[in-house]
Each structure stands twice: as C-alpha cells, then as structure tokens.
Design an enzyme around this catalytic site. Structure first.
Site, PDB file in Angstrom:
ATOM      1  N   ASP A   1      32.400  32.581  49.043  1.00 56.71           N
ATOM      2  CA  ASP A   1      32.141  31.217  49.644  1.00 56.71           C
ATOM      3  C   ASP A   1      30.702  32.130  49.689  1.00 56.71           C
ATOM      4  O   ASP A   1      30.211  30.628  50.466  1.00 56.71           O
ATOM      5  CB  ASP A   1      33.318  29.798  50.048  1.00 56.71           C
ATOM      6  CG  ASP A   1      33.427  30.485  51.756  1.00 56.71           C
ATOM      7  OD1 ASP A   1      33.040  31.639  52.722  1.00 56.71           O
ATOM      8  OD2 ASP A   1      34.312  31.213  51.638  1.00 56.71           O
TER       9      ASP A   1
ATOM     10  N   ASP B   1      38.404  39.310  53.623  1.00 53.27           N
ATOM     11  CA  ASP B   1      37.693  38.005  54.303  1.00 53.27           C
ATOM     12  C   ASP B   1      38.702  37.603  52.780  1.00 53.27           C
ATOM     13  O   ASP B   1      38.063  36.891  51.333  1.00 53.27           O
ATOM     14  CB  ASP B   1      36.106  37.020  53.900  1.00 53.27           C
ATOM     15  CG  ASP B   1      36.287  35.566  54.117  1.00 53.27           C
ATOM     16  OD1 ASP B   1      37.034  35.195  54.047  1.00 53.27           O
ATOM     17  OD2 ASP B   1      35.136  35.455  54.119  1.00 53.27           O
ATOM     18  N   SER B   2      40.007  37.612  52.512  1.00 60.62           N
ATOM     19  CA  SER B   2      40.753  37.293  51.866  1.00 60.62           C
ATOM     20  C   SER B   2      41.229  35.917  51.420  1.00 60.62           C
ATOM     21  O   SER B   2      41.342  35.279  52.527  1.00 60.62           O
ATOM     22  CB  SER B   2      42.205  38.321  51.548  1.00 60.62           C
ATOM     23  OG  SER B   2      42.503  37.978  53.267  1.00 60.62           O
TER      24      SER B   2
ATOM     25  N   ASP C   1      37.630  44.193  41.823  1.00 61.52           N
ATOM     26  CA  ASP C   1      38.048  43.936  42.821  1.00 61.52           C
ATOM     27  C   ASP C   1      38.347  45.083  43.813  1.00 61.52           C
ATOM     28  O   ASP C   1      38.555  46.861  44.259  1.00 61.52           O
ATOM     29  CB  ASP C   1      39.941  45.072  42.506  1.00 61.52           C
ATOM     30  CG  ASP C   1      41.184  44.716  43.013  1.00 61.52           C
ATOM     31  OD1 ASP C   1      40.915  44.571  44.325  1.00 61.52           O
ATOM     32  OD2 ASP C   1      42.232  44.342  41.623  1.00 61.52           O
TER      33      ASP C   1
ATOM     34  N   PRO D   1      45.337  37.759  44.067  1.00 66.05           N
ATOM     35  CA  PRO D   1      45.121  38.677  43.229  1.00 66.05           C
ATOM     36  C   PRO D   1      44.319  39.405  44.589  1.00 66.05           C
ATOM     37  O   PRO D   1      44.389  40.405  44.927  1.00 66.05           O
ATOM     38  CB  PRO D   1      43.355  38.331  42.612  1.00 66.05           C
ATOM     39  CG  PRO D   1      43.407  37.321  42.810  1.00 66.05           C
ATOM     40  CD  PRO D   1      44.521  36.322  43.175  1.00 66.05           C
TER      41      PRO D   1
ATOM     42  N   GLN E   1      42.044  33.166  38.991  1.00 63.30           N
ATOM     43  CA  GLN E   1      42.830  31.440  39.642  1.00 63.30           C
ATOM     44  C   GLN E   1      42.161  30.363  39.090  1.00 63.30           C
ATOM     45  O   GLN E   1      40.856  31.050  38.323  1.00 63.30           O
ATOM     46  CB  GLN E   1      42.390  32.043  41.395  1.00 63.30           C
ATOM     47  CG  GLN E   1      40.773  32.109  41.117  1.00 63.30           C
ATOM     48  CD  GLN E   1      40.345  33.287  42.888  1.00 63.30           C
ATOM     49  OE1 GLN E   1      41.281  32.789  43.618  1.00 63.30           O
ATOM     50  NE2 GLN E   1      38.955  33.517  42.799  1.00 63.30           N
TER      51      GLN E   1
HETATM   52  N1  SAM Z   1      38.564  31.782  54.345  1.00 61.18           N
HETATM   53  C1  SAM Z   1      38.826  31.497  53.218  1.00 61.18           C
HETATM   54  C2  SAM Z   1      40.775  31.482  53.679  1.00 61.18           C
HETATM   55  O1  SAM Z   1      40.624  32.081  54.563  1.00 61.18           O
HETATM   56  O2  SAM Z   1      41.242  30.404  53.367  1.00 61.18           O
HETATM   57  C3  SAM Z   1      38.997  32.523  51.903  1.00 61.18           C
HETATM   58  C4  SAM Z   1      37.854  32.988  51.635  1.00 61.18           C
HETATM   59  S1  SAM Z   1      36.979  33.862  50.089  1.00 61.18           S
HETATM   60  C5  SAM Z   1      37.280  31.893  48.832  1.00 61.18           C
HETATM   61  C6  SAM Z   1      38.578  34.682  49.782  1.00 61.18           C
HETATM   62  C7  SAM Z   1      38.212  35.243  47.886  1.00 61.18           C
HETATM   63  O3  SAM Z   1      38.694  36.506  48.118  1.00 61.18           O
HETATM   64  C8  SAM Z   1      38.578  34.603  46.854  1.00 61.18           C
HETATM   65  O4  SAM Z   1      37.152  33.812  46.207  1.00 61.18           O
HETATM   66  C9  SAM Z   1      38.701  35.245  46.134  1.00 61.18           C
HETATM   67  O5  SAM Z   1      38.352  35.522  44.874  1.00 61.18           O
HETATM   68  C10 SAM Z   1      38.655  36.300  47.359  1.00 61.18           C
HETATM   69  N2  SAM Z   1      39.887  37.813  46.215  1.00 61.18           N
HETATM   70  C11 SAM Z   1      41.151  38.018  46.306  1.00 61.18           C
HETATM   71  N3  SAM Z   1      41.030  38.731  45.468  1.00 61.18           N
HETATM   72  C12 SAM Z   1      40.285  39.808  45.487  1.00 61.18           C
HETATM   73  C13 SAM Z   1      40.768  41.174  45.434  1.00 61.18           C
HETATM   74  N4  SAM Z   1      41.660  42.072  44.780  1.00 61.18           N
HETATM   75  N5  SAM Z   1      39.043  41.412  45.691  1.00 61.18           N
HETATM   76  C14 SAM Z   1      37.788  40.913  45.985  1.00 61.18           C
HETATM   77  N6  SAM Z   1      38.535  39.748  46.125  1.00 61.18           N
HETATM   78  C15 SAM Z   1      39.091  38.997  46.220  1.00 61.18           C
END
Ligand code: SAM
Length: 287
Positions: free
Chosen positions: A98, A167-168, A149, A174, A43
């Site tokens: 984060d 926490d996605s 992943d 992804p 991303q």
């Molecule tokens: N608090 C935030 C919100 O609700 O918008 C989001 C928290 S955090 C930044 C979300 C994280 O999920 C991102 O850093 C992203 O890279 C990660 N992520 C997305 N898909 C994933 C996957 N399949 N496995 C592990 N992490 C993933």
C-alpha cells in the site's frame, strides 16, 4: 476487472464486505462501490470504497489498510525502528504494497535508499492510484520498487541494511513464509552488524500463538527483542502488535528524538508504546 468478488454481498440494495475473522466471528463493512477488483497471480486484490473507512485495500477478502486508519499502523511500523537506529541509511521494506510504510520512511532526510520488495505489483499500482490517503502518491526517488518474493530477496543481500521492516499480510498465502524462522535468519544476515528489524506480529487478542512464536523466533536470533502495540480499528481485536529485533541498539528515550509530522505518533506514544497489558506480559515473558 472481474465480476463481483465472493466477499461482497448485496443485501437489500446495500453492498457489504464480510471479513471472516474466525470460525464464529465475522466483521462486515458497508461499501459504496467496488473501485477495482482483480485476481493477481498471488491473491485477489480489491479497492473498496467503504462508508466509514473510505477507500480500502482488501486482499483475498481481508482488509489490509484503509484511508481512515492506515496511518496508525504505517507510522508505528516505521518510526519506532527508524528512531531506534542512530543513523539509518539503507532501509528495506518487505511487503508494504500500500506504500504507506515507504511514505513514512521518506520523512527521514538521512535515509539514502529505501528498497521496497513487494511480491504483487498490482497492489502497488492500485494503491498509488486509488489509495492516496495511504500511499501519498509516493514519488520520492530514494524508493526503489522491487517486485519479488521477500524471502528470496533477503537471501541474496548479506550485510546490507540498517533497518528492515516486514510489513506483511497475515501468515497465509504468499506471506506465510514471512513468519518463518528461516526467513528471520536471512533477515539477520541481511542486516549490518548494528542493524535491526521490525515485523507486524498480529493481534494479541486473537492470534497470541502467532505473536508468541514470532517473539520467540526473533528472540532466538537477536540480543534485544521488544514488543510494542498500537490500536488499529480495522484489525481484528483492535489492539495490534509489532516485534522489534535489534543486534545492538535499544529503543530508549525515543520520545526525545521526535521531530516529525504525524497523525498518530507523538512523544507520548513513543514513551509508552512498549508498555504492554498484563495478559501480554504474562504470555510473553512469564509463562
Ligand atoms: N498493513 C497491512 C496489514 O498488516 O494487514 C498489510 C500491509 S501490505 C498490504 C502487505 C503486503 O505484503 C501485500 O501487499 C502482499 O502482497 C505482500 N506480501 C505478501 N507476501 C509477500 C512476500 N512473500 N514477499 C513480498 N511481499 C509479500
């Protein structure tokens, strides 16, 4: 570092991030400067210094967390499940790049291990450096960063965790699979016999179909399924939902167990966060 990302526009000498919420709704933040902007294999990752929210994490043009209001989401996605489980020792966070959720989990001395499975190493690197209001410059030795992943990771860890926190980001790119029934089934298997999970389940105002589907999927697996909310100014609609699935423990009298330092959570929030507005009650439980 690349050139100015397409989500940032210069208007009369001012920098503006414009987030596309829906077809007919955009939200703009005035920024002082782009602190870092880079395309990862997964991303576009940007740390933007905004006027009203301070340094802010933006993924693919979507605000994820800010220095000003990130604590609300991170406290709510962690303390509710951790207080629901009577003795959480092994905790898994999926996503959470984060580091704000991991930071909250470290407030529990009895937690022995915190595995944080984040797909994108760049998010963690940049948040630790530029977003310390959220990440707290996390250095607790109980936190194990695993760059993988989350959907693959849970498949290989049966009967391992007391609490799993999903926490996605939004269910696109992804993170799309992090909202699937197959993923929740794997989470169920990765939990111990009295384990529980929580996930962010989007805006009740703008994403009711996602929330409803998430609730139904988790309810099809877990005997105890509850939805709670918090207000997060930088998420579309403000009101945000979380869905908790538990094999055994009910979230009861959480307010009586509260003894932490926090900025959003207190006894009153714990006693009331499962009280849902009527439109949510109707959509989730009555239709
Ligand atoms: N608090 C935030 C919100 O609700 O918008 C989001 C928290 S955090 C930044 C979300 C994280 O999920 C991102 O850093 C992203 O890279 C990660 N992520 C997305 N898909 C994933 C996957 N399949 N496995 C592990 N992490 C993933």
């Amino acid at each position: 570092m690349s050139s100015m990302p397409k989500w940032i526009k210069e208007v009369n000498g001012e920098l503006w991030l414009t987030e596309d919420e829906k077809e007919n709704l955009k939200l703009s933040y005035r920024a002082k400067k782009v602190i870092h902007s880079e395309q990862s294999p997964y991303q576009h990752v940007m740390i933007l210094d905004t006027y009203d929210f301070g340094p802010t994490l933006v993924l693919d043009g979507v605000v994820q967390t800010t220095s000003m209001d990130g604590f609300i989401y991170n406290e709510m996605i962690t303390h509710i499940p951790l207080l629901t489980h009577p003795d959480p020792k092994n905790v898994l966070i999926i996503g959470g790049g984060d580091c704000g959720a991991a930071r909250e989990v470290t407030k529990y001395p009895n937690v022995e291990r915190i595995d944080m499975v984040e797909i994108d190493q760049l998010v963690v690197k940049l948040c630790k450096k530029h977003l310390q209001a959220v990440s707290g410059n996390l250095s607790d030795p109980r936190v194990n960063f695993i760059f993988n992943d989350g959907t693959q990771f849970v498949k290989n860890h049966e009967n391992t965790y007391d609490v799993i926190i999903v926490d996605s980001s939004d269910p696109i790119g992804p993170a799309e699979q992090l909202f699937s029934l197959a993923f929740y089934q794997d989470i169920y298997r990765a939990l111990k016999p009295d384990g529980l999970m929580v996930c962010q389940s989007q805006s009740p105002i703008f994403h009711m179909p996602v929330l409803k589907q998430t609730y139904e999927r988790i309810r099809s697996l877990f005997p105890i399924t509850k939805v709670y909310t918090a207000v997060v100014p930088t998420y579309p609609g403000g009101l945000w939902s979380f869905t908790l699935g538990s094999k055994k423990h009910e979230p009861i009298e959480l307010d009586k167990k509260w003894d932490k330092e926090a900025k959003y959570v207190n006894e009153g929030i714990l006693a009331s966060c499962f009280n849902l507005p009527q439109f949510m009650v109707k959509e989730l439980f009555q239709d």
